[in-house]
Write an enzyme that holds these catalytic residues in place. Structure first.
Site, PDB file in Angstrom:
ATOM      1  N   GLU A 135       3.967  13.608 -56.770  1.00  0.00           N
ATOM      2  CA  GLU A 135       3.758  15.008 -56.436  1.00  0.00           C
ATOM      3  C   GLU A 135       4.490  15.382 -55.157  1.00  0.00           C
ATOM      4  O   GLU A 135       5.088  16.466 -55.054  1.00  0.00           O
ATOM      5  CB  GLU A 135       2.267  15.321 -56.290  1.00  0.00           C
ATOM      6  CG  GLU A 135       2.001  16.781 -56.001  1.00  0.00           C
ATOM      7  CD  GLU A 135       0.547  17.090 -55.679  1.00  0.00           C
ATOM      8  OE1 GLU A 135       0.303  18.001 -54.871  1.00  0.00           O
ATOM      9  OE2 GLU A 135      -0.343  16.415 -56.244  1.00  0.00           O
ATOM     10  N   THR A 174      -2.004  18.157 -53.457  1.00  0.00           N
ATOM     11  CA  THR A 174      -3.242  18.704 -54.029  1.00  0.00           C
ATOM     12  C   THR A 174      -4.379  17.701 -54.109  1.00  0.00           C
ATOM     13  O   THR A 174      -5.539  18.101 -54.227  1.00  0.00           O
ATOM     14  CB  THR A 174      -2.993  19.250 -55.448  1.00  0.00           C
ATOM     15  OG1 THR A 174      -2.612  18.173 -56.324  1.00  0.00           O
ATOM     16  CG2 THR A 174      -1.922  20.325 -55.458  1.00  0.00           C
TER      17      THR A 174
END
EC number: 1.17.7.4
Length: 334
Positions: A135, A174
């Site tokens: 990510e 996140t």
């Protein structure tokens, strides 16, 4: 015949698959139904060996780079994982004339947009995250290298020296621990009071919900088990949360056979949760393994109920998935 010793399992909720993971798996299953095998998937679609092996058995072929797709197979679909990809991967796919389906979690895509918004406003982007995580690679890859700085720790935040302290903006990975992120942000805000926050919270609702449930259940637990993969950031953070919140010990396991039953000793209360990429069938497997050894009482530790859903790609919305397909997508079927 001796009686089984009693055991209370504090079963956390929410746990397991989040809407982004559910969508990513559904994209691969639907692509296989619509286009047939093989469907190529760049990187693990989600960080869970059980899920990856299940999709591979259905005809998914997992690769790390697009160059691994044989020249004679470039008419086949390729799916980009839920973690997101750098812009360079999309450019490479266009050069190779590949048909791709982007399974990036919409909440990760939101972070990409927040980072680009900072850039448009002339701010240098600070990304709070873990180096090497897919990510983080994907988010940093939305910008030129000189436009973004990765901050991993509070110490990094204390050492960081920007070119212009008045023009900074931050976003976060996140799947981080809310507590760890707060400490880093606090240091950065103290040092750079003009630093701009993202327009919306970067840490996703599912990460927060799972951490809150573990935090509430951990006190008094002799052991807290988190179902998840070693390379799953959100799962590892749950282990840390359980330890900080009062569990005597906490461990990450992928399957019931990874539990060291002899080393457990006498336990009376066990906490149990699962990272956002861990299927419910493994939670059930672990509960059954405890039932074979104990008289188990299940104590639900549910904080909130999640009802979020994310639509699959437009190209796949005409695919009809069976009940069995959806059971697999939802992590309830082998």
């Amino acid at each position: 015949m001796s009686l089984k010793p009693p055991l209370t399992i504090r079963l956390c909720g929410p746990r397991g698959f989040c809407a982004g993971v559910d969508r990513a798996i559904q994209i691969v299953v639907a692509a296989l139904k619509k286009y047939g095998a093989p469907v190529y998937v760049r990187h693990e679609i989600v960080h869970n060996r059980y899920v990856v092996e299940g999709l591979a058995a259905r005809g998914a072929v997992f690769i790390e780079e697009l160059g691994e797709i044989p020249a004679g197979r470039r008419d086949r679909p390729v799916v980009f994982s839920a973690h997101g990809v750098p812009k360079s991967v999309l450019q490479d796919a266009a050069i190779k004339n590949l048909f791709y389906l982007d399974a990036t979690c919409p909440l990760v895509s939101k972070v990409h947009k927040q980072a680009l918004r900072h850039q448009r406003k002339g701010r240098h982007v600070i990304l709070i995250g873990h180096a090497g995580h897919p990510e983080v690679i994907g988010t940093m890859g939305q910008l030129q290298p000189a436009a973004v700085t990765l901050i991993e720790t509070v110490e990094d935040a204390r050492r960081y020296q920007p070119h212009n302290a008045d023009m900074l903006g931050f976003v976060t990975q996140t799947t981080l621990s809310v507590a760890d992120t707060a400490g880093i942000i606090e240091v950065l805000q103290q040092r750079f009071p003009k630093m701009e926050a993202p327009a919306a919270e970067s840490i996703c609702y599912a990460t927060t919900n799972r951490q809150d449930a573990v935090k509430a259940a951990a006190a008094g637990c002799d052991l807290f088990l988190i179902v998840g993969a070693p390379n799953s950031s959100n799962s590892r953070r749950l282990v840390e949360v359980a330890e900080r919140a009062g569990a005597v010990q906490a461990a990450l396991v992928q399957r019931a056979d990874e539990i060291d039953w002899e080393a457990l000793g006498r336990v009376s209360i066990v906490g149990l949760s699962a990272g956002a990429s861990a299927p419910e069938i493994i939670v059930a497997e672990i509960i059954e393994a405890f039932r074979q050894r104990h008289t188990v009482i299940i104590e639900l530790a549910e904080m909130v109920q999640e009802h979020e859903t994310f639509l699959v790609n437009r190209e796949l919305r005409d695919v009809v998935l069976t009940g069995e397909d959806m059971a697999f997508v939802n992590g309830a079927l082998d």
